[in-house]
Design a protein around this motif. Structure first.
Motif, PDB file in Angstrom:
ATOM      1  N   ALA A 141      42.348  12.961  90.382  1.00  0.00           N
ATOM      2  CA  ALA A 141      43.724  13.165  90.339  1.00  0.00           C
ATOM      3  C   ALA A 141      43.964  14.225  89.220  1.00  0.00           C
ATOM      4  O   ALA A 141      44.771  15.198  89.387  1.00  0.00           O
ATOM      5  CB  ALA A 141      44.686  11.991  89.624  1.00  0.00           C
ATOM      6  N   GLN A 142      43.302  14.183  88.257  1.00  0.00           N
ATOM      7  CA  GLN A 142      43.215  15.416  87.220  1.00  0.00           C
ATOM      8  C   GLN A 142      42.877  16.716  87.998  1.00  0.00           C
ATOM      9  O   GLN A 142      43.515  17.594  87.426  1.00  0.00           O
ATOM     10  CB  GLN A 142      42.284  15.070  85.737  1.00  0.00           C
ATOM     11  N   ASP A 143      41.916  16.530  88.739  1.00  0.00           N
ATOM     12  CA  ASP A 143      41.424  17.668  89.442  1.00  0.00           C
ATOM     13  C   ASP A 143      42.455  18.392  90.464  1.00  0.00           C
ATOM     14  O   ASP A 143      42.423  19.362  90.437  1.00  0.00           O
ATOM     15  CB  ASP A 143      40.161  17.656  90.281  1.00  0.00           C
ATOM     16  N   ASN A 144      43.318  17.553  90.852  1.00  0.00           N
ATOM     17  CA  ASN A 144      44.504  17.793  91.827  1.00  0.00           C
ATOM     18  C   ASN A 144      45.731  18.156  90.769  1.00  0.00           C
ATOM     19  O   ASN A 144      46.853  18.373  91.526  1.00  0.00           O
ATOM     20  CB  ASN A 144      44.769  17.115  92.641  1.00  0.00           C
ATOM     21  N   GLY A 145      45.774  18.049  89.538  1.00  0.00           N
ATOM     22  CA  GLY A 145      46.805  18.624  88.698  1.00  0.00           C
ATOM     23  C   GLY A 145      47.896  17.302  88.545  1.00  0.00           C
ATOM     24  O   GLY A 145      49.023  17.764  88.286  1.00  0.00           O
ATOM     25  N   VAL A 146      47.677  15.978  89.097  1.00  0.00           N
ATOM     26  CA  VAL A 146      48.393  15.122  88.799  1.00  0.00           C
ATOM     27  C   VAL A 146      48.535  14.303  87.569  1.00  0.00           C
ATOM     28  O   VAL A 146      49.666  14.038  87.071  1.00  0.00           O
ATOM     29  CB  VAL A 146      48.213  14.006  89.931  1.00  0.00           C
ATOM     30  N   TYR A 147      47.576  14.236  86.781  1.00  0.00           N
ATOM     31  CA  TYR A 147      47.322  13.911  85.482  1.00  0.00           C
ATOM     32  C   TYR A 147      47.036  15.206  84.588  1.00  0.00           C
ATOM     33  O   TYR A 147      46.259  16.066  85.089  1.00  0.00           O
ATOM     34  CB  TYR A 147      46.220  12.782  85.132  1.00  0.00           C
ATOM     35  N   ALA A 149      44.894  17.376  82.368  1.00  0.00           N
ATOM     36  CA  ALA A 149      43.432  17.750  82.515  1.00  0.00           C
ATOM     37  C   ALA A 149      42.963  17.642  80.892  1.00  0.00           C
ATOM     38  O   ALA A 149      41.552  17.478  80.984  1.00  0.00           O
ATOM     39  CB  ALA A 149      43.224  18.899  83.189  1.00  0.00           C
ATOM     40  N   ASN A 150      43.586  17.530  80.031  1.00  0.00           N
ATOM     41  CA  ASN A 150      43.166  17.732  78.591  1.00  0.00           C
ATOM     42  C   ASN A 150      42.949  16.455  78.087  1.00  0.00           C
ATOM     43  O   ASN A 150      42.521  16.410  76.730  1.00  0.00           O
ATOM     44  CB  ASN A 150      44.112  18.736  77.796  1.00  0.00           C
ATOM     45  N   ILE A 151      43.006  15.297  78.606  1.00  0.00           N
ATOM     46  CA  ILE A 151      42.918  13.994  78.114  1.00  0.00           C
ATOM     47  C   ILE A 151      41.673  13.375  78.909  1.00  0.00           C
ATOM     48  O   ILE A 151      41.640  13.451  80.152  1.00  0.00           O
ATOM     49  CB  ILE A 151      44.095  13.247  78.491  1.00  0.00           C
ATOM     50  N   SER A 152      40.720  12.692  78.251  1.00  0.00           N
ATOM     51  CA  SER A 152      39.511  12.320  78.827  1.00  0.00           C
ATOM     52  C   SER A 152      40.211  11.213  79.864  1.00  0.00           C
ATOM     53  O   SER A 152      40.929  10.645  79.592  1.00  0.00           O
ATOM     54  CB  SER A 152      38.595  11.661  77.942  1.00  0.00           C
ATOM     55  N   SER A 153      39.330  11.070  80.821  1.00  0.00           N
ATOM     56  CA  SER A 153      39.762  10.064  81.915  1.00  0.00           C
ATOM     57  C   SER A 153      39.631   8.813  81.425  1.00  0.00           C
ATOM     58  O   SER A 153      40.519   7.844  81.850  1.00  0.00           O
ATOM     59  CB  SER A 153      38.591  10.277  83.166  1.00  0.00           C
ATOM     60  N   LEU A 154      38.740   8.349  80.442  1.00  0.00           N
ATOM     61  CA  LEU A 154      38.557   6.957  79.829  1.00  0.00           C
ATOM     62  C   LEU A 154      39.807   6.749  79.060  1.00  0.00           C
ATOM     63  O   LEU A 154      40.515   5.683  79.073  1.00  0.00           O
ATOM     64  CB  LEU A 154      37.305   6.986  79.005  1.00  0.00           C
ATOM     65  N   HIS A 155      40.416   7.746  78.345  1.00  0.00           N
ATOM     66  CA  HIS A 155      41.469   7.335  77.424  1.00  0.00           C
ATOM     67  C   HIS A 155      42.755   7.313  78.310  1.00  0.00           C
ATOM     68  O   HIS A 155      43.601   6.360  78.145  1.00  0.00           O
ATOM     69  CB  HIS A 155      41.828   8.517  76.438  1.00  0.00           C
ATOM     70  N   LEU A 156      42.933   8.096  79.382  1.00  0.00           N
ATOM     71  CA  LEU A 156      43.853   8.186  80.117  1.00  0.00           C
ATOM     72  C   LEU A 156      43.937   6.730  80.835  1.00  0.00           C
ATOM     73  O   LEU A 156      45.244   6.419  81.187  1.00  0.00           O
ATOM     74  CB  LEU A 156      43.915   9.198  81.223  1.00  0.00           C
ATOM     75  N   VAL A 201      51.964  14.866  85.537  1.00  0.00           N
ATOM     76  CA  VAL A 201      52.307  16.055  85.283  1.00  0.00           C
ATOM     77  C   VAL A 201      53.590  16.515  86.255  1.00  0.00           C
ATOM     78  O   VAL A 201      53.279  16.347  87.293  1.00  0.00           O
ATOM     79  CB  VAL A 201      51.455  17.063  85.739  1.00  0.00           C
ATOM     80  N   ASN A 202      54.649  17.056  85.548  1.00  0.00           N
ATOM     81  CA  ASN A 202      55.688  17.561  86.343  1.00  0.00           C
ATOM     82  C   ASN A 202      56.289  16.561  87.296  1.00  0.00           C
ATOM     83  O   ASN A 202      56.656  16.634  88.468  1.00  0.00           O
ATOM     84  CB  ASN A 202      55.405  18.743  87.013  1.00  0.00           C
ATOM     85  N   SER A 203      56.259  15.419  86.819  1.00  0.00           N
ATOM     86  CA  SER A 203      56.813  14.340  87.698  1.00  0.00           C
ATOM     87  C   SER A 203      58.627  14.222  87.707  1.00  0.00           C
ATOM     88  O   SER A 203      59.082  14.379  86.538  1.00  0.00           O
ATOM     89  CB  SER A 203      56.521  13.102  87.200  1.00  0.00           C
TER      90      SER A 203
END
Length: 213
Positions: A141-147, A149-156, A201-203
């Protein structure tokens, strides 16, 4: 024993276990409480599950299966959705599950406090697999700009889990302080919109609301 009656008793014990372990944890919940809630006797627990711990494990497995089924409810439609729509759908289903079955999160919290062999079992058999699948999902989802990208997936992942669950874990305090039943359908929908609006992002759900409730 009649097979239909046996299945019914076992199912009742499982549901009673969900309630008792969800309210009191493994340490605080007793087999007597579970038997009484199921309308049966302690011997039935030993017959169907052999021990309190086996019943606890069955309860946890039952809830994790329901969680997986809930999140994947609309999986057949995901190929027709954008990455954002898939994330919104899975997030919605996760929050609905959290509202309908807060016992899983309570049980997990009890074991986090105890930090004994049950937590090790829980992590090995359920939590780790769920977390690893979720991390992969979040990374895509981060790669697709949904979440972000500057936050680690673990923390997110843990931010998302906390955002989704905490309001239901805090339900008694919220009702006492504000008179709000967070399990009401309208409140659950507000929670879904809030989490999506805060994390994606941009929801569209991030629009300001005039509702102060």
């Amino acid at each position: 024993m009649d097979s239909a009656l046996e299945l019914n008793t076992k199912s009742k014990l499982l549901q009673a276990g969900v309630k008792v372990f969800g309210d009191h944890g493994y340490i605080g919940g007793s087999v007597r409480q579970i038997a009484e809630a199921a309308g049966t006797n302690i011997a039935a627990i030993k017959y169907h599950y052999s021990s309190k711990e086996e019943l606890w494990r069955a309860v946890v497995g039952h809830l994790y299966r329901k969680l997986s089924k809930a999140i994947l409810k609309n999986e057949a439609e995901w190929s027709k959705m954008t990455a954002r729509e898939r994330v919104i759908d899975s997030t919605r289903q996760y929050i609905l599950f959290s509202a309908q079955h807060p016992e899983l999160h309570r049980i997990t919290l009890f074991e986090m406090i105890q930090k004994d062999e049950r937590l090790e079992w829980l992590s090995k058999n359920h939590m780790r697999q769920f977390t690893e699948r979720s991390l992969a999902w979040i990374s895509m989802a981060q790669d697709n700009g949904v979440y972000p990208a500057n936050i680690s997936s673990l923390h997110l992942f843990y931010i998302t889990i906390a955002a989704a669950q905490t309001i239901f874990l805090m339900a008694p305090q919220i009702e006492h302080s504000f008179g709000v039943d967070v399990f009401a359908d309208a409140e659950v929908e507000k929670q879904i919109e809030a989490v999506i609006g805060a994390l994606l992002v941009n929801s569209d759900a991030s629009k300001p609301s005039n509702d102060k409730a």
